[in-house]
Design a protein around this motif. Structure first.
Motif, mmCIF file in Angstrom:
data_model
loop_
_atom_site.group_PDB
_atom_site.id
_atom_site.type_symbol
_atom_site.label_atom_id
_atom_site.label_comp_id
_atom_site.label_asym_id
_atom_site.label_seq_id
_atom_site.Cartn_x
_atom_site.Cartn_y
_atom_site.Cartn_z
ATOM 1 N N HIS A 152 18.763 -36.992 -17.647
ATOM 2 C CA HIS A 152 17.888 -36.369 -18.646
ATOM 3 C C HIS A 152 18.518 -35.218 -19.422
ATOM 4 N N ILE A 153 19.546 -34.617 -18.885
ATOM 5 C CA ILE A 153 20.036 -33.379 -19.488
ATOM 6 C C ILE A 153 20.798 -33.636 -20.796
ATOM 7 N N GLY A 154 21.320 -34.827 -20.975
ATOM 8 C CA GLY A 154 22.177 -35.089 -22.135
ATOM 9 C C GLY A 154 23.632 -34.966 -21.719
ATOM 10 N N ASP A 155 24.541 -35.217 -22.669
ATOM 11 C CA ASP A 155 25.968 -35.202 -22.335
ATOM 12 C C ASP A 155 26.422 -33.777 -22.020
ATOM 13 N N VAL A 156 26.867 -33.576 -20.800
ATOM 14 C CA VAL A 156 27.299 -32.233 -20.398
ATOM 15 C C VAL A 156 28.636 -31.910 -21.074
ATOM 16 N N THR A 157 28.689 -30.747 -21.722
ATOM 17 C CA THR A 157 29.906 -30.371 -22.445
ATOM 18 C C THR A 157 30.662 -29.240 -21.756
ATOM 19 N N PHE A 158 29.954 -28.494 -20.902
ATOM 20 C CA PHE A 158 30.598 -27.340 -20.274
ATOM 21 C C PHE A 158 29.761 -26.879 -19.092
ATOM 22 N N VAL A 159 30.449 -26.438 -18.045
ATOM 23 C CA VAL A 159 29.739 -25.878 -16.891
ATOM 24 C C VAL A 159 30.311 -24.497 -16.594
ATOM 25 N N GLU A 160 29.426 -23.499 -16.608
ATOM 26 C CA GLU A 160 29.856 -22.150 -16.236
ATOM 27 C C GLU A 160 29.609 -22.004 -14.740
ATOM 28 N N LEU A 161 30.683 -21.834 -13.985
ATOM 29 C CA LEU A 161 30.588 -21.830 -12.525
ATOM 30 C C LEU A 161 30.565 -20.409 -11.984
ATOM 31 N N PRO A 162 30.000 -20.217 -10.791
ATOM 32 C CA PRO A 162 30.005 -18.873 -10.207
ATOM 33 C C PRO A 162 31.411 -18.481 -9.747
ATOM 34 N N GLU A 163 31.569 -17.225 -9.398
ATOM 35 C CA GLU A 163 32.871 -16.736 -8.911
ATOM 36 C C GLU A 163 32.982 -16.987 -7.417
ATOM 37 N N VAL A 164 34.107 -17.500 -6.982
ATOM 38 C CA VAL A 164 34.313 -17.707 -5.557
ATOM 39 C C VAL A 164 34.299 -16.339 -4.871
ATOM 40 N N GLY A 209 23.836 -17.045 0.255
ATOM 41 C CA GLY A 209 25.074 -16.980 1.012
ATOM 42 C C GLY A 209 26.224 -16.562 0.126
ATOM 43 N N THR A 210 27.426 -17.019 0.469
ATOM 44 C CA THR A 210 28.617 -16.661 -0.293
ATOM 45 C C THR A 210 29.225 -17.917 -0.915
ATOM 46 N N VAL A 211 29.596 -17.805 -2.190
ATOM 47 C CA VAL A 211 30.217 -18.959 -2.844
ATOM 48 C C VAL A 211 31.601 -19.169 -2.239
ATOM 49 N N SER A 212 31.838 -20.352 -1.654
ATOM 50 C CA SER A 212 33.121 -20.558 -0.976
ATOM 51 C C SER A 212 34.064 -21.456 -1.759
ATOM 52 N N ALA A 213 33.529 -22.219 -2.710
ATOM 53 C CA ALA A 213 34.396 -23.064 -3.551
ATOM 54 C C ALA A 213 33.633 -23.434 -4.813
ATOM 55 N N VAL A 214 34.365 -23.690 -5.884
ATOM 56 C CA VAL A 214 33.743 -24.226 -7.098
ATOM 57 C C VAL A 214 34.551 -25.434 -7.548
ATOM 58 N N ASN A 215 33.898 -26.309 -8.302
ATOM 59 C CA ASN A 215 34.568 -27.531 -8.754
ATOM 60 C C ASN A 215 35.343 -27.272 -10.050
ATOM 61 N N ASP A 216 36.584 -26.809 -9.881
ATOM 62 C CA ASP A 216 37.413 -26.435 -11.039
ATOM 63 C C ASP A 216 37.676 -27.605 -11.978
ATOM 64 N N SER A 217 37.624 -28.828 -11.439
ATOM 65 C CA SER A 217 37.981 -29.969 -12.284
ATOM 66 C C SER A 217 36.973 -30.162 -13.427
ATOM 67 N N LEU A 218 35.810 -29.518 -13.321
ATOM 68 C CA LEU A 218 34.810 -29.657 -14.385
ATOM 69 C C LEU A 218 35.279 -28.996 -15.683
ATOM 70 N N GLU A 219 36.209 -28.082 -15.565
ATOM 71 C CA GLU A 219 36.696 -27.363 -16.736
ATOM 72 C C GLU A 219 37.208 -28.334 -17.808
ATOM 73 N N ASP A 220 37.944 -29.364 -17.365
ATOM 74 C CA ASP A 220 38.473 -30.327 -18.327
ATOM 75 C C ASP A 220 37.692 -31.630 -18.318
ATOM 76 N N ASN A 221 36.732 -31.729 -17.446
ATOM 77 C CA ASN A 221 36.131 -33.029 -17.195
ATOM 78 C C ASN A 221 34.636 -32.889 -16.911
ATOM 79 N N SER A 222 33.937 -32.156 -17.801
ATOM 80 C CA SER A 222 32.534 -31.867 -17.506
ATOM 81 C C SER A 222 31.673 -33.127 -17.499
ATOM 82 N N GLU A 223 32.164 -34.224 -18.092
ATOM 83 C CA GLU A 223 31.334 -35.431 -18.172
ATOM 84 C C GLU A 223 31.027 -36.047 -16.808
ATOM 85 N N VAL A 224 31.840 -35.702 -15.761
ATOM 86 C CA VAL A 224 31.541 -36.284 -14.442
ATOM 87 C C VAL A 224 30.211 -35.789 -13.867
ATOM 88 N N VAL A 225 29.696 -34.691 -14.412
ATOM 89 C CA VAL A 225 28.361 -34.259 -13.989
ATOM 90 C C VAL A 225 27.340 -35.341 -14.351
#
Lengths: 490, 133, 452
Positions: free
Chosen positions: B38-50, B78-94
């Protein structure tokens, strides 16, 4: 077909950087030995290289002339962009603004050598105050959103001054422009959303239940973004005032009531005008605009620096005691203000009301001629614009497709998908400067699109067919942003 | 049954986030199939800081499309322990692989209360069915 | 009324179609008590010829526009090739709106894309937006953006040598949002920011804002300020109020600026009493999604043709609403178009030549004022086209005496800094011939009791 249609003179044009050839020049400066100047600065103050294109004069002329032919403009044809008031931009405005006495006046010129522009500013402040029913008007803000910022800053300063610092919330109807909530945040206000009722208007009882001693004010556009006049405006402003809050008016839709009714008389305390909408100054492909702000008596002292006052027969700048401060360098977009001033001189007291009258007539005519086929989510009477939606279009044809099909038929599309409370919104604002035959041909095109969606939907879904480009991939643009030109191989 | 893929081993929020337990109070977060469709084509994801500490219901992540900007409400404090860095170049996988490569970030929590308070797959399916009515 | 094409007869037909008998009926939703009963108290309507008379009378009262002027201080008069204004008068540019429909706006979109590229190249930064209102608001928005990037920090450090109106504007915009705004004082010898003051930059500093050449004309030591800011993790935000200076001066990207802003009025735009100007906004690529304002990007259309479109809109107010980085909507599109045309015509040789002509004239003027008048140069720092002098008496008195001789000699600094009562800021550009400059010097000598 009686609508203009579209055929293009499509001369392909590369970017200006590709046109560049080393050694070409397009300027004419006096011959002068500048070798000594090279030595005036130490090397570590100087840049290493300067990367700008090199073109002769004809290259520049051809480049921009060709690019200009890719644009649709008011000078081309009908541009019914709702909420933007794309009226005709008189040519005399341009001629007057280019007079050397105005164009070459430096902002730091002593006041006694700038009396002409100061007088113009003073008279413009007064004319706008009279038009809006306000005690004073500042010309400082550079655009509508800047005006909103200033208007809310005045409200913030007012409550600071009277020590009522609990008021940190602003009520905004869900039909508002996006600039409204953004301007609140910029002023440190929290936004409280007010839902529109089934008539597309402010629900007065809902509003009353939201008012308390934390509310600084409400931001209203009247007529609102549906073109519907908030007929309970007196009750609304009274309720807000009784609760100790103020009423902000977004003047985006002033064209509907210009010379007919005044925001000040409705109890609106502060309002921004859009000179590039209501007062005919050119939109310039996205500015410059100007967003003067009018205020009621009790807010005058909070206006930003500076205001023009008359002292005897001299005009001078003055800063006010409780001013919210300075909101930009110098005094505002005076080149824009001057064009609006010229426009008001031509209409004057005798004709100004005809602006709103004709704008409202034209919009209602379009509505009357299309409401049998296009769906109106809100049935209320409207003034200067009308908002249809795409729910009656068949075979999966959407508002976006309709917009593109209008381009093929020779019109700029209306504002689409706004206001947000009308899904698939088609927001049409014809303005007063359009002739009946233009409106009729637009109506014919709209009816033709409706019929074609039934009989030959592909024709609409493939639109636009007659433009140099068709439906750019916006997702690609946002995923992999290319925001500057790079040479091949860079 | 709804028209959406709802893996049974995950938990879900009302805002259509999924949470996967990785064991040892570690959790992975993403958008459900319903959201992805429903969201539409994802173009960018702003991720939290590890390493940043995050609360339940706080906004730590924003998913952008051409026409929208959606806040993602964090479900596990809790504490953010990892983020999906690959989304930076590949946000469409969301959109294309929301339960796999399209995950958003991981959290290390103090306990399992937040996780257990989320909807089970069965409950989420029911929730989706009611929403679609 | 020449702008209203609907005839009385058509009006009747239209009203009939609408189903009302008069236009007044269409205003029925407006309560009668607020409908105006009388005409507004405005001047009488004027014809074209009457307007021209009225306006030319006003223009004549602007005697300052015709005087030999050495006014600068954030607004500069430069040569602009005739092609610029001629092209700008094409209605296709100036009567179009924001390019919401890319198929019928490729002219504006490509022009802005090229403008973004020119600004990025000139500033040596990764990206530039489609423009802001002016230099001062660009500076204010740069601070707001920096506060979003460095969100745990609380203090903004500004060089006090920045244009006083820019400082005021930044304070208005950010004063109530950040804990502290700290000014770094000027070194009274050089006119630059005092090196010792750089210690005010610490690990709570969001960003450091400074202008070069600064308000007093001195070129700041950008490398030094930048290095100090980087050391503390603060963002470096240089401000360029005189665009043509970048024809020769080190660009913000060359000292690792994070965000760089400026005023582009100097790119041949008319003065117009201070507006419209052109706010320039550039930054590093990694910050682009926090950048305010519109951006044009290159993409492909559905037939695979390269084209341009507004992009990264998810940052903007119409989508983000109360969470937007900025509330800006309308910018200065036509001014950006004009600046692009100017830079296209001037090209890299033209802009460099203009910069050198400015440098040479300023140096010539400065030397002659020192040698031939009783005024002294106030500071020792390097300059571009502007510098401060000290008049033997009150600066405003000297300027008034010059004005009587038909010369606007500069800006009295006292206006902003009452303690600097004898200081005057003098600017010269390529529009001055050496004869103009000699005339100024000889009159200045006369009114200050020097050699004439």
């Amino acid at each position: 077909m009686s609508y203009p249609g579209m055929t293009d003179l499509k001369l392909k044009e590369q970017t200006i950087f590709e046109r560049s050839r080393p050694g070409r020049e397009g300027f004419s400066l006096p011959e002068e030995d500048l070798s000594s100047a090279e030595k005036l600065l130490p090397e570590n103050f100087k840049r290493k290289e300067l990367d700008l294109p090199e073109l002769s004069e004809i290259d520049v002329v051809r480049h921009y002339t060709r690019l200009s032919t890719y644009n649709f403009s008011i000078d081309h044809g009908f541009y019914p962009l709702g909420s933007c008031t794309m009226k005709y931009n008189p040519k005399i405005n341009e001629k007057m603004a280019r007079m050397s006495g105005f164009a070459n006046l430096h902002p730091e010129a002593p006041e006694d050598t700038a009396q002409g522009t100061l007088k113009m500013m003073y008279e413009m402040q007064n004319m706008l105050s009279e038009i809006g029913g306000f005690a004073a008007t500042t010309l400082n803000p550079s655009a509508g959103a800047h005006g909103e910022y200033v208007g809310l800053g005045i409200i913030r300063s007012y409550f600071d001054k009277i020590g009522d610092t609990k008021r940190k919330k602003i009520i905004i109807p869900d039909s508002a422009h996006g600039t409204n909530p953004a301007s609140c945040t910029l002023n440190g206000f929290e936004v409280v959303l007010l839902e529109s009722n089934e008539k597309g208007k402010v629900c007065v009882d809902c509003l009353k239940s939201m008012l308390n001693d934390e509310i600084a004010g409400i931001m209203l556009t009247n007529p609102n973004t549906l073109g519907v006049f908030e007929s309970d405006i007196i009750e609304i402003t009274k309720a807000v005032h009784d609760a100790g809050a103020l009423v902000y008016g977004d003047g985006a839709n002033m064209n509907a009531i210009l010379g007919v009714a005044r925001p000040g008389d409705m109890g609106i305390d502060v309002l921004h005008y859009n000179l590039h909408k209501t007062f005919s100054t050119p939109h310039g492909g996205g500015g410059p605009g100007a967003g003067p702000v009018g205020v009621c008596e009790k807010l005058v002292d909070f206006l930003p620096d500076p205001l023009v006052v008359k002292d005897g027969d001299k005009y001078a700048f003055r800063n006010l005691p409780d001013s919210m401060g300075r909101v930009r360098a110098f005094y505002g977009n005076m080149g824009v203000t001057l064009r609006a001033f010229v426009y008001l001189l031509e209409y004057g007291r005798d004709h100004i009301a005809e602006i709103a009258e004709n704008a409202v007539l034209n919009a209602n005519y379009i509505k009357a001629c299309l409401k049998d086929i296009y769906h109106l989510k809100y049935k209320s009477d409207t003034l200067h614009e009308v908002v249809f939606d795409d729910s009656n279009l068949e075979n999966g044809v959407t508002t976006m497709d309709l917009a593109k099909a209008l381009i093929d038929r020779g019109f700029h599309p209306p504002t689409v998908y706004f206001p947000l409370i009308v899904p698939g919104a088609i927001m049409i604002e014809p303005t007063e400067t359009e002739s009946k035959e233009t409106l009729d041909s637009f109506i014919e095109a709209m009816r033709n699109i409706y019929e074609t969606a039934k009989s030959d939907p592909q024709n609409i879904l493939k639109a636009p067919l007659n433009t140099a480009v068709s439906r750019p991939d916006e997702t690609l643009a946002a995923r992999k942003p290319v925001l500057t030109y790079c040479k091949e191989g860079d | 049954m709804s028209n959406y893929n709802v893996p049974s081993e995950l938990r879900y929020s009302e805002n259509h986030e999924w949470v996967r337990s990785l064991g040892g109070n570690k959790y992975r977060v993403g958008l459900s199939d319903y959201a992805a469709q429903h969201i539409g084509d994802v173009t960018f994801v702003e991720l939290p800081e590890v390493g940043s500490e995050v609360d339940k219901e706080s906004v730590e992540c924003v998913v952008e499309t051409v026409k929208s900007s959606e806040d993602i409400y964090n479900q596990i404090s809790g504490t953010v322990s990892a983020v999906n860095d690959s989304l930076e170049d590949n946000s469409e996988v969301v959109n294309s692989d929301c339960y796999g490569d399209g995950w958003l970030y991981e959290i290390t929590a103090d306990g399992d209360e937040d996780f257990n308070s989320l909807m089970t797959a069965e409950e989420y399916e029911k929730y989706l069915a009611e929403m679609e009515d | 009324m020449r702008y209203l094409p609907i005839t009385e007869r058509e009006k009747k037909e239209m009203l009939e179609k609408i189903g009302v008998s008069s236009i007044k009926e269409l205003f029925a939703p407006v309560p009668g008590e607020i409908m105006l009963k009388e005409k507004l108290n405005l001047p009488e309507s004027k014809s074209e010829m009457e307007i021209e008379h009225y306006m030319s009378d006003l223009a004549k009262k602007n005697t300052g526009s015709e005087m030999l002027s050495f006014l600068g201080g954030g607004a500069y008069r430069h040569y602009s090739p005739s092609v610029v204004d001629q092209l700008l008068l094409r209605g296709e540019f100036f009567t179009a709106y924001t390019p919401y429909q890319p198929e019928v706006s490729q002219g504006t979109l490509q022009t802005i894309f090229e403008f973004q590229t020119m600004m990025a190249n000139l500033f040596k930064m990764d990206v530039a937006n489609a423009s802001m209102y002016d230099g001062s608001t660009a500076a204010a928005e740069a601070v707001l953006m920096a506060a979003k990037i460095n969100k745990k920090r609380t203090k903004v450090v500004i060089a006090s040598t920045m244009h006083p109106q820019y400082i005021e504007t930044v304070k208005t915009y950010t004063g109530f949002l950040v804990d502290e705004i700290v000014l770094m004082e000027m070194d009274p010898d050089t006119g630059k920011t005092d090196e010792k003051e750089l210690s005010k930059i610490d690990d709570s500093t969001i960003c450091v804002l400074f202008q070069y050449p600064n308000y007093f004309g001195a070129i700041e030591d950008c490398d030094l300020i930048s290095a100090k800011a980087k050391e503390q993790g603060a963002l470096v935000i240089p401000v360029i109020a005189e665009g043509t200076s970048l024809g020769i001066l080190k660009a913000p990207g060359e000292f690792d600026a994070d965000i760089a802003v400026g005023e582009g009025q100097a790119f041949g735009l008319p003065l117009h009493f201070g507006g419209p100007g052109l706010g320039i906004f550039t930054c590093k690529e990694k910050y682009v999604r926090k950048m305010p304002g519109r951006l044009v990007g290159k993409t492909l259309d559905r037939n695979g043709n390269e084209c341009f479109v507004l992009t990264l809109s998810a940052r903007e107010q119409h989508i983000k609403r109360e969470k937007a980085t900025s509330n800006i909507c309308t910018n200065q599109g036509l001014m950006a178009t004009a600046a692009s045309m100017y830079l296209a015509a001037m090209g890299k040789e033209g802009l460099k030549k203009v910069a050198l002509m400015n440098l040479k004239r300023a140096s010539y003027l400065k030397d002659n004022i020192e040698a031939k008048t009783n005024c002294k140069t106030a500071f020792s720092g390097h300059i571009y086209n502007e510098f401060a002098i000290l008049s033997p008496k009150d600066g405003e008195e000297t300027l008034n005496a010059l004005k009587k001789e038909g010369v606007l000699g500069g800006i009295p600094v006292k206006k902003y800094y009452p303690e600097l009562s004898s200081m005057i800021i003098v600017n010269t550009t390529e529009i001055h011939s050496y004869k103009d400059i000699d005339r100024f010097v000889s009159i200045l000598a006369k009114v200050t009791g020097g050699e004439s």
